[in-house]
Design an enzyme around this catalytic site. Structure first.
Site, PDB file in Angstrom:
ATOM      1  N   ASP A  49       0.872  -1.176   0.000  1.00 40.59           N
ATOM      2  CA  ASP A  49       0.000   0.000   0.000  1.00 40.59           C
ATOM      3  C   ASP A  49       0.910   1.227   0.000  1.00 40.59           C
ATOM      4  O   ASP A  49       2.076   1.118  -0.367  1.00 40.59           O
ATOM      5  CB  ASP A  49      -0.987  -0.041   1.183  1.00 40.59           C
ATOM      6  CG  ASP A  49      -0.270  -0.310   2.489  1.00 40.59           C
ATOM      7  OD1 ASP A  49       0.758   0.342   2.738  1.00 40.59           O
ATOM      8  OD2 ASP A  49      -0.728  -1.176   3.266  1.00 40.59           O
ATOM      9  N   LYS A  70      -5.356   1.934  -0.934  1.00 45.62           N
ATOM     10  CA  LYS A  70      -6.589   2.643  -1.305  1.00 45.62           C
ATOM     11  C   LYS A  70      -6.804   2.583  -2.806  1.00 45.62           C
ATOM     12  O   LYS A  70      -5.899   2.798  -3.590  1.00 45.62           O
ATOM     13  CB  LYS A  70      -6.507   4.100  -0.857  1.00 45.62           C
ATOM     14  CG  LYS A  70      -6.903   4.291   0.577  1.00 45.62           C
ATOM     15  CD  LYS A  70      -7.666   5.599   0.786  1.00 45.62           C
ATOM     16  CE  LYS A  70      -8.188   5.682   2.202  1.00 45.62           C
ATOM     17  NZ  LYS A  70      -7.331   6.395   3.131  1.00 45.62           N
ATOM     18  N   MET A 185      -2.495   5.589  13.994  1.00 46.89           N
ATOM     19  CA  MET A 185      -3.807   5.869  13.396  1.00 46.89           C
ATOM     20  C   MET A 185      -4.590   6.825  14.285  1.00 46.89           C
ATOM     21  O   MET A 185      -5.803   6.674  14.461  1.00 46.89           O
ATOM     22  CB  MET A 185      -4.591   4.556  13.196  1.00 46.89           C
ATOM     23  CG  MET A 185      -3.898   3.598  12.250  1.00 46.89           C
ATOM     24  SD  MET A 185      -4.691   1.978  12.172  1.00 46.89           S
ATOM     25  CE  MET A 185      -4.091   1.249  13.689  1.00 46.89           C
TER      26      MET A 185
HETATM   27  N1  SAH Z   1       2.863  -1.571  10.701  1.00 45.56           N
HETATM   28  C1  SAH Z   1       2.991  -0.141  10.843  1.00 45.56           C
HETATM   29  C2  SAH Z   1       1.726   0.491  11.374  1.00 45.56           C
HETATM   30  C3  SAH Z   1       0.513   0.353  10.470  1.00 45.56           C
HETATM   31  S1  SAH Z   1      -0.902   1.218  11.044  1.00 45.56           S
HETATM   32  C4  SAH Z   1       4.216   0.172  11.713  1.00 45.56           C
HETATM   33  O1  SAH Z   1       4.752  -0.730  12.366  1.00 45.56           O
HETATM   34  O2  SAH Z   1       4.659   1.321  11.716  1.00 45.56           O
HETATM   35  C5  SAH Z   1      -0.748   2.759  10.203  1.00 45.56           C
HETATM   36  C6  SAH Z   1      -0.261   3.834  11.142  1.00 45.56           C
HETATM   37  O3  SAH Z   1       1.126   3.726  11.350  1.00 45.56           O
HETATM   38  C7  SAH Z   1      -0.441   5.241  10.642  1.00 45.56           C
HETATM   39  O4  SAH Z   1      -1.744   5.720  10.835  1.00 45.56           O
HETATM   40  C8  SAH Z   1       0.551   5.990  11.500  1.00 45.56           C
HETATM   41  O5  SAH Z   1       0.039   6.194  12.789  1.00 45.56           O
HETATM   42  C9  SAH Z   1       1.676   4.985  11.608  1.00 45.56           C
HETATM   43  N2  SAH Z   1       2.771   5.214  10.648  1.00 45.56           N
HETATM   44  C10 SAH Z   1       3.241   4.360   9.740  1.00 45.56           C
HETATM   45  N3  SAH Z   1       4.296   4.876   9.069  1.00 45.56           N
HETATM   46  C11 SAH Z   1       4.482   6.109   9.578  1.00 45.56           C
HETATM   47  C12 SAH Z   1       5.421   7.152   9.324  1.00 45.56           C
HETATM   48  N4  SAH Z   1       6.362   7.051   8.388  1.00 45.56           N
HETATM   49  N5  SAH Z   1       5.312   8.285  10.057  1.00 45.56           N
HETATM   50  C13 SAH Z   1       4.390   8.422  11.008  1.00 45.56           C
HETATM   51  N6  SAH Z   1       3.468   7.469  11.285  1.00 45.56           N
HETATM   52  C14 SAH Z   1       3.516   6.329  10.590  1.00 45.56           C
END
Ligand code: SAH
Length: 270
Positions: A49, A70, A185
């Site tokens: 994604d 999306k 999130m």
């Molecule tokens: N597996 C991912 C999380 C997925 S849920 C992880 O371990 O980071 C999606 C959420 O991850 C987003 O809404 C945000 O809160 C966070 N996220 C993922 N990448 C990010 C980034 N580069 N900067 C800030 N927040 C991030």
């Protein structure tokens, strides 16, 4: 679904490909693991994604990429489609990378994909990545634990509505625990859980940081307190993906900022 025994060609065990559930880290290609980099090079297909970010996705040849994030109309690709596609590609004998932002097993539905692959008898491997829940604060100068400020850290989803009694996140318990809270999130529902934490007795002066697009070229960091952070979010139009860090550790940023080098010029300093 029982197409494991449908007798069609290409389904014998020797021709089934492996699916790699790979974490990309927060977005800086230099923060990919060596293994993730190798698998991206070797894969026949990469399902992804937008969360791995523009730099990492830009390094994957177009013909190998399949976007399962999306869709055009703003709708998410149904999880069932992704699950089915992973199995289908593996049974065609392809080496498949399912690339997920951060770590594949932190709020990424990677657990569901692993269960599905297991139930379908498709061999798979999990390749951990740097989660944005730790790496995001880190590059903003915020240690999620600190000898003097936090002996524990909780990773929670902000997606649920804390005003509806059914929230799976116990904000009151988190407020009372006194450790760092990292919300993923959690941009949209920030007003709700900031209030829930205050109502549970958390000091309104508690430092809060929003780390937006951590390690992406256009990363921004905005800081405030439990009382002010909603205004800060609105003023700077902070948008997902962002992590929210609640706790005294967020104040560490101020003390290390002058010497912090891994941050873009656009860092917001309210
Ligand atoms: N597996 C991912 C999380 C997925 S849920 C992880 O371990 O980071 C999606 C959420 O991850 C987003 O809404 C945000 O809160 C966070 N996220 C993922 N990448 C990010 C980034 N580069 N900067 C800030 N927040 C991030």
């Amino acid at each position: 679904m029982s197409d494991a025994d449908d007798g069609s060609e290409g389904t014998s065990e020797s021709t089934v490909g492996t699916v790699y559930l790979v974490g990309s880290g927060p977005g800086d290609p230099d923060l990919l693991t060596v293994k993730a980099r190798r698998l991206l090079d070797e894969a026949d297909v990469v399902l992804h994604d937008k969360l791995p970010g523009p730099e990492i996705l830009g390094q994957i040849p177009e013909e190998k990429r399949e976007d399962v994030g999306k869709r055009a109309g703003g709708e998410w690709t149904p999880q069932e489609y992704t699950n089915k596609r992973l199995v289908e590609l593996a049974r065609e004998g392809r080496t498949v990378v399912r690339l997920k932002g951060g770590d594949p097993f932190v709020f990424g539905r990677g657990g569901e994909e692993a269960e599905h692959l297991a139930s379908e008898g498709v061999p798979f491997e999990v390749v951990p990545g740097i989660t944005s829940a730790i790496g995001g604060p880190a590059v903003a100068g915020i240690p999620v634990t600190h000898r003097e400020h936090a002996s524990s850290v909780s990773f929670v989803t902000g997606h649920e509505d804390p005003t509806k009694g059914e929230s799976a996140v116990n904000w009151k318990a988190l407020a009372e625990a006194g450790g760092t809270i990292v919300v993923l999130m959690g941009v949209g529902k920030l007003p709700d859980y900031a209030k829930a934490l205050r109502d549970a007795g958390m000091d309104p002066e508690t430092p809060v940081a929003l780390v937006e697009r951590a390690t992406w070229p256009n990363m921004r960091v905005a800081t405030g307190t439990l009382d002010t952070i909603v205004d800060v979010r609105d003023e700077h139009e902070i948008e997902p993906p962002a992590v929210t860090v609640v706790g005294d550790v967020a104040g560490t940023r101020e003390r290390v900022l002058e010497f912090l080098r891994n941050e873009s010029e656009s860092g917001v300093e309210p």
